[in-house]
Design a protein around this motif. Structure first.
Motif, mmCIF file in Angstrom:
data_model
loop_
_atom_site.group_PDB
_atom_site.id
_atom_site.type_symbol
_atom_site.label_atom_id
_atom_site.label_comp_id
_atom_site.label_asym_id
_atom_site.label_seq_id
_atom_site.Cartn_x
_atom_site.Cartn_y
_atom_site.Cartn_z
ATOM 1 N N PRO A 1 6.793 4.906 -10.645
ATOM 2 C CA PRO A 1 6.073 3.888 -11.415
ATOM 3 C C PRO A 1 6.116 2.520 -10.741
ATOM 4 C CG PRO A 1 8.207 4.317 -12.387
ATOM 5 C CD PRO A 1 8.109 5.215 -11.203
ATOM 6 N N GLY A 2 5.482 2.387 -9.612
ATOM 7 C CA GLY A 2 5.515 1.130 -8.873
ATOM 8 C C GLY A 2 4.180 0.419 -8.921
ATOM 9 N N LEU A 3 4.017 -0.559 -8.044
ATOM 10 C CA LEU A 3 2.808 -1.370 -8.008
ATOM 11 C C LEU A 3 1.588 -0.557 -7.594
ATOM 12 C CD1 LEU A 3 3.826 -4.753 -6.402
ATOM 13 C CD2 LEU A 3 3.016 -4.322 -8.719
ATOM 14 N N GLY A 4 1.800 0.352 -6.677
ATOM 15 C CA GLY A 4 0.681 1.122 -6.152
ATOM 16 C C GLY A 4 -0.032 1.874 -7.256
ATOM 17 N N LYS A 5 0.770 2.513 -8.107
ATOM 18 C CA LYS A 5 0.169 3.254 -9.221
ATOM 19 C C LYS A 5 -0.545 2.298 -10.176
ATOM 20 C CE LYS A 5 1.972 6.552 -11.858
ATOM 21 N NZ LYS A 5 0.817 7.455 -11.954
ATOM 22 N N LEU A 6 0.087 1.123 -10.389
ATOM 23 C CA LEU A 6 -0.494 0.143 -11.298
ATOM 24 C C LEU A 6 -1.867 -0.299 -10.813
ATOM 25 C CD1 LEU A 6 -0.117 -1.793 -13.729
ATOM 26 C CD2 LEU A 6 0.805 -3.452 -12.100
ATOM 27 N N ILE A 7 -1.976 -0.566 -9.505
ATOM 28 C CA ILE A 7 -3.247 -1.104 -9.014
ATOM 29 C C ILE A 7 -4.335 -0.041 -9.061
ATOM 30 C CG2 ILE A 7 -2.680 -0.720 -6.572
ATOM 31 C CD1 ILE A 7 -4.789 -3.555 -7.988
ATOM 32 N N ILE A 8 -3.964 1.206 -8.765
ATOM 33 C CA ILE A 8 -4.962 2.278 -8.851
ATOM 34 C C ILE A 8 -5.461 2.423 -10.287
ATOM 35 C CG2 ILE A 8 -5.260 4.784 -8.693
ATOM 36 C CD1 ILE A 8 -5.326 3.510 -6.013
ATOM 37 N N ASP A 9 -4.488 2.401 -11.213
ATOM 38 C CA ASP A 9 -4.876 2.508 -12.629
ATOM 39 C C ASP A 9 -5.783 1.358 -13.045
ATOM 40 O OD1 ASP A 9 -3.356 4.729 -12.708
ATOM 41 O OD2 ASP A 9 -1.643 3.825 -13.763
ATOM 42 N N SER A 10 -5.423 0.151 -12.586
ATOM 43 C CA SER A 10 -6.203 -1.001 -13.046
ATOM 44 C C SER A 10 -7.587 -1.025 -12.399
ATOM 45 C CB SER A 10 -5.449 -2.303 -12.784
ATOM 46 O OG SER A 10 -5.223 -2.450 -11.406
ATOM 47 N N ILE A 11 -7.705 -0.472 -11.207
ATOM 48 C CA ILE A 11 -9.036 -0.426 -10.595
ATOM 49 C C ILE A 11 -9.928 0.548 -11.361
ATOM 50 C CG2 ILE A 11 -10.325 0.323 -8.542
ATOM 51 C CD1 ILE A 11 -8.068 -0.839 -6.847
ATOM 52 N N THR A 12 -9.379 1.707 -11.701
ATOM 53 C CA THR A 12 -10.201 2.693 -12.419
ATOM 54 C C THR A 12 -10.586 2.171 -13.791
ATOM 55 O OG1 THR A 12 -8.149 3.788 -13.040
ATOM 56 C CG2 THR A 12 -9.407 4.769 -11.242
ATOM 57 N N SER A 13 -9.714 1.352 -14.404
ATOM 58 C CA SER A 13 -10.053 0.859 -15.743
ATOM 59 C C SER A 13 -10.633 -0.550 -15.697
ATOM 60 C CB SER A 13 -8.815 0.889 -16.637
ATOM 61 O OG SER A 13 -7.799 0.111 -16.045
ATOM 62 N N LEU A 14 -10.939 -1.060 -14.480
ATOM 63 C CA LEU A 14 -11.528 -2.398 -14.317
ATOM 64 C C LEU A 14 -10.695 -3.484 -14.985
ATOM 65 C CD1 LEU A 14 -15.373 -1.977 -14.582
ATOM 66 C CD2 LEU A 14 -13.980 -2.499 -12.597
ATOM 67 N N ASP A 15 -9.375 -3.377 -14.826
ATOM 68 C CA ASP A 15 -8.485 -4.364 -15.446
ATOM 69 C C ASP A 15 -8.389 -5.583 -14.515
ATOM 70 O OD1 ASP A 15 -6.643 -5.685 -16.905
ATOM 71 O OD2 ASP A 15 -5.250 -4.002 -17.090
ATOM 72 N N ARG A 16 -9.387 -6.470 -14.657
ATOM 73 C CA ARG A 16 -9.520 -7.569 -13.706
ATOM 74 C C ARG A 16 -8.283 -8.430 -13.506
ATOM 75 N NH1 ARG A 16 -15.340 -10.215 -14.741
ATOM 76 N NH2 ARG A 16 -16.558 -8.473 -13.932
ATOM 77 N N PHE B 1 0.807 -1.221 0.000
ATOM 78 C CA PHE B 1 0.000 0.000 0.000
ATOM 79 C C PHE B 1 0.845 1.279 0.000
ATOM 80 C CE2 PHE B 1 -2.103 -3.354 2.561
ATOM 81 C CZ PHE B 1 -2.995 -3.761 1.587
ATOM 82 N N ALA B 2 1.850 1.305 -0.858
ATOM 83 C CA ALA B 2 2.653 2.518 -0.968
ATOM 84 C C ALA B 2 1.996 3.500 -1.938
ATOM 85 C CB ALA B 2 4.059 2.175 -1.438
ATOM 86 N N VAL B 3 0.700 3.268 -2.182
ATOM 87 C CA VAL B 3 -0.017 3.987 -3.235
ATOM 88 C C VAL B 3 0.137 5.502 -3.166
ATOM 89 C CG1 VAL B 3 -2.276 4.349 -4.251
ATOM 90 C CG2 VAL B 3 -1.711 2.157 -3.213
ATOM 91 N N VAL B 4 -0.113 6.057 -1.983
ATOM 92 C CA VAL B 4 -0.146 7.516 -1.866
ATOM 93 C C VAL B 4 1.202 8.114 -2.256
ATOM 94 C CG1 VAL B 4 -0.429 9.430 -0.268
ATOM 95 C CG2 VAL B 4 -1.930 7.451 -0.108
ATOM 96 N N THR B 5 2.246 7.559 -1.667
ATOM 97 C CA THR B 5 3.574 8.090 -1.954
ATOM 98 C C THR B 5 3.930 7.931 -3.427
ATOM 99 O OG1 THR B 5 4.270 7.590 0.278
ATOM 100 C CG2 THR B 5 6.000 7.898 -1.347
ATOM 101 N N GLU B 6 3.604 6.761 -3.965
ATOM 102 C CA GLU B 6 3.946 6.523 -5.373
ATOM 103 C C GLU B 6 3.192 7.475 -6.280
ATOM 104 O OE1 GLU B 6 3.496 2.421 -6.360
ATOM 105 O OE2 GLU B 6 5.267 1.813 -5.215
ATOM 106 N N THR B 7 1.970 7.794 -5.897
ATOM 107 C CA THR B 7 1.193 8.721 -6.720
ATOM 108 C C THR B 7 1.772 10.127 -6.654
ATOM 109 O OG1 THR B 7 -0.703 7.405 -6.097
ATOM 110 C CG2 THR B 7 -1.149 9.467 -7.235
ATOM 111 N N ILE B 8 2.084 10.580 -5.444
ATOM 112 C CA ILE B 8 2.594 11.941 -5.285
ATOM 113 C C ILE B 8 3.914 12.124 -6.020
ATOM 114 C CG2 ILE B 8 3.530 13.581 -3.608
ATOM 115 C CD1 ILE B 8 1.533 12.491 -1.616
ATOM 116 N N PHE B 9 4.779 11.135 -5.927
ATOM 117 C CA PHE B 9 6.104 11.272 -6.547
ATOM 118 C C PHE B 9 6.146 10.608 -7.925
ATOM 119 C CE2 PHE B 9 6.890 11.865 -2.059
ATOM 120 C CZ PHE B 9 7.793 12.917 -2.046
ATOM 121 N N SER B 10 4.995 10.361 -8.510
ATOM 122 C CA SER B 10 4.862 9.611 -9.763
ATOM 123 C C SER B 10 5.920 8.523 -9.900
ATOM 124 C CB SER B 10 4.868 10.524 -10.988
ATOM 125 O OG SER B 10 5.506 11.738 -10.740
#
Lengths: 579, 323
Positions: free
Chosen positions: B271-286, B260-269
């Protein structure tokens, strides 16, 4: 030199090894300075053993810690001098003190369970202590560690050096601690209650070995203890401490047989071994306390005094570790053996007569507490029956419960056994109210009567347990048990954690209440002199069985079983009073 | 010991299976991927063909079994969005998160524990009091705010640190790492610091509490009475004794940070897992969501196993009981 200091074996006239003059160690607190040590002076010759005796809070341990320079913040030595071979220790820098600690003066503590680091091997701990004062290679350190263990009579030291503390028994651990204290051949060892946490037989062994080692190495000892008998068996001189002062100091035999100071006399008078069995102890006080309130429960169908009352028949208690799901399956399919449990009590049958006091004696792990808990209906026996006046103590069924209020229990630790969040009035009234022995309206008066009966001020009822001392708490625990109006009281080491003078008061209280209420007592203790004093009959327990049982007098005078003989021989004895 | 490991592995397998079922069902409750996959003006035939291609027309339990079978072959499916194998996708992102998390947790432990021990050793000193006050701040300041402040001060005002991205990377065993280049390192400092803040405070407080308690213990008194120096007492006795709760928290924090490093990864762009999972949730990438959640479960199991084994290493009393 005064003629009381012993000349060491080397024959040179003794210059004192350690000279303490007017030592004052104070602890600032919110209510002003606590003068833990307040003007203590004494000296020790090389190779001499000084016993430092006193009750808790007398400042004996703080004196020891002051000498070795380990007073906890915010305490400090405010005045006085401590001279080691003429060198002043008070005011030395931390670095200089550390060079002395372990090297010239070392220390052994009370509880070897707490002093050794549980996660480091014995070898590592010895190596750290060696490295503190010399540069030594790992191989040499190991060699020295093995020798050190052999010196304190640990068998197979080559193997044991890699053991961890939990793999040793209590006595062995204390031997390791002594080995560490002896590593650098110190001139003085301060022993702070080193045998208090040990069983009598282990205590006797350690005492004998310490005496030998001290004689062999010419080490001086300060032996701090609350136990006069132990001190008398090892010390050349004895100093008696009370509230930060030394009230009396002199040759051990003289102090203990012809005490000069009132306090020393009081301490000696409080010892049950000095009184006739069953008599109230001299300094115990509490003789004039109020009578307990009248009993409500019917006493009509009770058997006469002296007839069998509580009958324990072939009681067995096994403690088993429940196997996990897979282990259980494996056992059922025959792939694995069941886990072996611990047989705490192994088929014990014993009868408590009405009105008698039965002593259960044994060392730790002998099963005496488990037997007591079964008798009190706290622990469910694995098999066997316990009947009170013919009625079972526990209900039948899958989850047996205690079904009588006629048996009550007093536990060892009065700090742990009272709920700290309840007022003591509520603690005492809780049981009687639940069992309708009193109504809610009568309860306050009932509680006040009981508090008065155990020698407490009745107005204390709305205080909390933390506002009381250990002895007062044990009185509260006794009031709580007796307020249930029992016929049988199981006392599990009720005086073990108390000072001698407090112990004497509690013993007197038990003697008095027992005769006033026709109580039958099961008195569990490791202290043979207390048992001798209080009990009509004694049962000696060893590894879950009773090895000997009978009238107290004959057993103490003519023990039959080997174990009883060993146990009695291990008890340190005070020299008889001079009169 | 061997029996213990075997038992834990057995438990791990059960947890993984349960997790796979939960994840699979849970993810199915979220939207309809077909709407995302194909344009709304596609014909019914194309639609049916795509549904059949992804096996979305089968009953749920058949899809689950097929999914389990594929996982066993190491095939997590193809990402709907990136149109590449999910395992490859995750592997390309995992190192970035891994190095960032490790840097953060190691920093928090290696710096936090000594500071905490000092604060416990001298609880009344001014430094200790200041450290404790700051650690409370570390607990209560939200990560995103602290991250934004870091960027504002170091990247915008002072300009000495980059504001985002991974910087130059070096390929090692086929994966890219930032920490091997100076530029990559400088990109890592701010996000790692941001990620470490909470753990740092936690380690300080834990180490302090443990040290404070132990300094009053007989073990320490006895060691001192044997003439051991304060440093030896702290480094050999106290550190070993407080390490067990520290290892527990280290393990838990490592797991949760990785996942769950999502917040930090998003703020500092980053390109880790956190950003990937957020992107895939918004695009329903099951497939990506499922694989990611499985990975997280697996990570926690492995970390906990390692923590348990470390306990036995640290505390000899546990070795015997479980042997």
């Amino acid at each position: 030199m005064t003629d009381t200091t012993k000349t060491p074996a080397t024959g040179t006239p003794a210059m004192p090894l350690l000279e303490v003059t007017n030592l004052k160690t104070w602890f600032p607190s919110a209510r002003g300075e606590v003068k833990a040590v307040d003007g203590v002076s004494f000296s020790i010759a090389p190779g001499e053993v000084l016993g430092l005796v006193g009750e808790s809070g007398s400042g004996k341990s703080i004196t020891g810690f002051s000498i070795i320079g380990l007073i906890d913040e915010p305490g400090r030595i405010v005045e006085g001098s401590i001279k080691l071979e003429g060198r002043e220790l008070v005011g030395l820098s931390g670095h200089d003190l550390r060079a002395i600690r372990g090297k010239t003066i070392s220390m052994v503590f009370q509880d070897p369970m707490m002093t050794l680091n549980p996660v480091l091997s014995i070898g590592t701990q010895i190596r750290l202590a060696l490295e503190a004062h010399e540069n030594i290679s790992a191989a040499d350190a190991r060699e020295r560690a093995i020798k050190a263990l052999a010196q304190v009579r640990i068998t197979e030291p080559e193997l044991k050096v890699d053991f961890f503390p939990h793999q040793f028994s209590g006595g062995m651990r204390q031997r390791v601690a002594i080995a560490i204290a002896l590593l650098h051949r110190p001139k003085l060892i301060i022993c702070d209650e080193p045998t208090t946490a040990l069983d009598v037989s282990i205590q006797a062994e350690i005492l004998a070995e310490m005496k030998e080692l001290v004689a062999e190495l010419g080490t001086a000892l300060i032996w701090i203890s609350h136990d006069l008998a132990i001190v008398s068996s090892i010390a050349d001189r004895v100093a008696v401490m009370k509230s930060g002062h030394i009230v009396e100091i002199g040759p051990a035999l003289g102090v203990l047989t012809r005490p000069q100071h009132d306090y020393t006399k009081a301490l000696l008078d409080a010892l049950p071994s000095r009184a006739k069995p069953g008599q109230l102890l001299l300094r115990g006080s509490g003789i004039a306390d109020a009578a307990p309130p009248p009993r409500k429960a019917a006493t009509a169908n009770l058997p006469p005094l002296g007839s069998p009352y509580l009958v324990i028949d072939k009681a067995v208690k096994r403690f088993e570790k429940p196997p996990g799901l897979f282990k259980n399956l494996a056992i059922r399919s025959g792939l694995s053996q069941p886990v072996s449990g611990v047989q705490a009590v192994d088929g014990v049958s014993i009868t408590l007569k009405r009105g008698e006091v039965l002593g259960l004696v044994g060392e730790s792990g002998s099963g005496k507490s488990t037997l007591g808990r079964m008798a009190a209906g706290i622990t469910v026996p694995t098999s066997g029956t316990i009947r009170l006046n013919g009625q079972p103590v526990m209900s039948a069924g899958r989850n047996p419960k205690k079904i009588t209020t006629r048996i009550q229990t007093i536990f060892q630790d009065p700090f742990a056994s009272l709920n700290g969040r309840m007022r003591i009035g509520d603690i005492v009234a809780e049981g009687p109210l639940a069992h309708k022995l009193v109504t809610r309206a009568e309860a306050p008066e009932y509680v006040r009567q009981w508090l008065a009966a155990v020698g407490l001020d009745p107005t204390f009822a709305n205080r909390f347990p933390h506002q009381f001392s250990g002895g007062q708490r044990q009185r509260i625990a006794i009031a709580r048990a007796l307020a249930m109006q029992p016929d049988v009281v199981v006392c599990d080491e009720p005086v073990a954690s108390l000072d001698v003078s407090i112990q004497a008061q509690i013993i007197n209280l038990l003697i008095r209440l027992r005769s006033e209420l026709d109580l039958s007592l099961i008195f569990i203790s490791h202290d043979l002199s207390v048992v001798r004093h209080l009990c009509d009959r004694v049962a000696i327990m060893y590894r879950g069985s009773i090895v000997e049982e009978g009238e107290a007098g004959p057993i103490y005078d003519h023990p039959q079983h080997d174990y009883t003989k060993r146990l009695l021989a291990a008890v340190p004895v005070l020299p008889e009073a001079a009169e | 010991m061997f029996g213990f490991i075997l038992q834990r592995l057995w438990q791990a397998i059960i947890v993984v299976i349960a997790m796979s079922a939960l994840v699979f069902c849970g993810v199915y409750a979220v939207g309809n991927p077909i709407d995302v996959l194909i344009s709304p003006d596609a014909t019914q035939d194309i639609r049916a063909a795509v549904i059949a291609q992804y096996g979305l027309d089968l009953p749920l339990w058949q899809q689950y079994l097929a999914f389990l079978g594929r996982i066993l072959h190491g095939d997590f499916g193809r990402s709907f969005v990136y149109n590449m194998p999910v395992s490859e996708l995750i592997l390309s992102r995992l190192p970035a998160t891994l190095e960032l998390t490790l840097a953060a947790v190691l920093f928090a432990s290696l710096v936090g524990i000594p500071i905490g021990m000092y604060a416990g050793y001298k609880p009344h000193s001014v430094v200790s009091r200041a450290v404790m006050a700051l650690s409370i701040l570390g607990f209560s300041v939200p990560t995103f705010w602290f991250g934004l402040m870091l960027i504002m001060v170091f990247a915008v005002q002072c300009g000495c640190m980059p504001a985002g991205g991974r910087g130059d990377t070096v390929s090692l065993f086929g994966v890219d790492f930032s920490f091997l280049t100076l530029d990559g390192l400088s990109h890592m400092v701010l996000p790692a610091l941001n990620l470490a803040l909470f753990k740092f405070s936690l380690m300080i407080r834990l180490a302090r509490a443990g040290t404070r308690e132990l300094m009053l213990s007989d073990t320490v008194k006895f060691a001192r009475a044997a003439g051991l120096s304060e440093f030896t007492v702290l480094s050999r006795h106290v550190l070993r004794l407080i390490s067990i709760p520290l290892v527990t928290v280290f393990g838990l924090e490592l797991g949760s940070t990785l996942a769950f490093a999502v917040v930090t990864e998003t703020i500092f762009s980053w390109p880790g897992l956190g950003k990937l999972i957020i992107d895939s949730i918004t695009s329903l990438d099951r497939p990506v969501m499922v694989a990611y959640l499985m990975l997280v479960a697996l990570l926690f199991i492995v970390i906990n196993l390692v923590v348990d084994l470390t306990y036995a290493l640290l505390d000899p009393r546990l070795r015997k009981g479980r042997a």
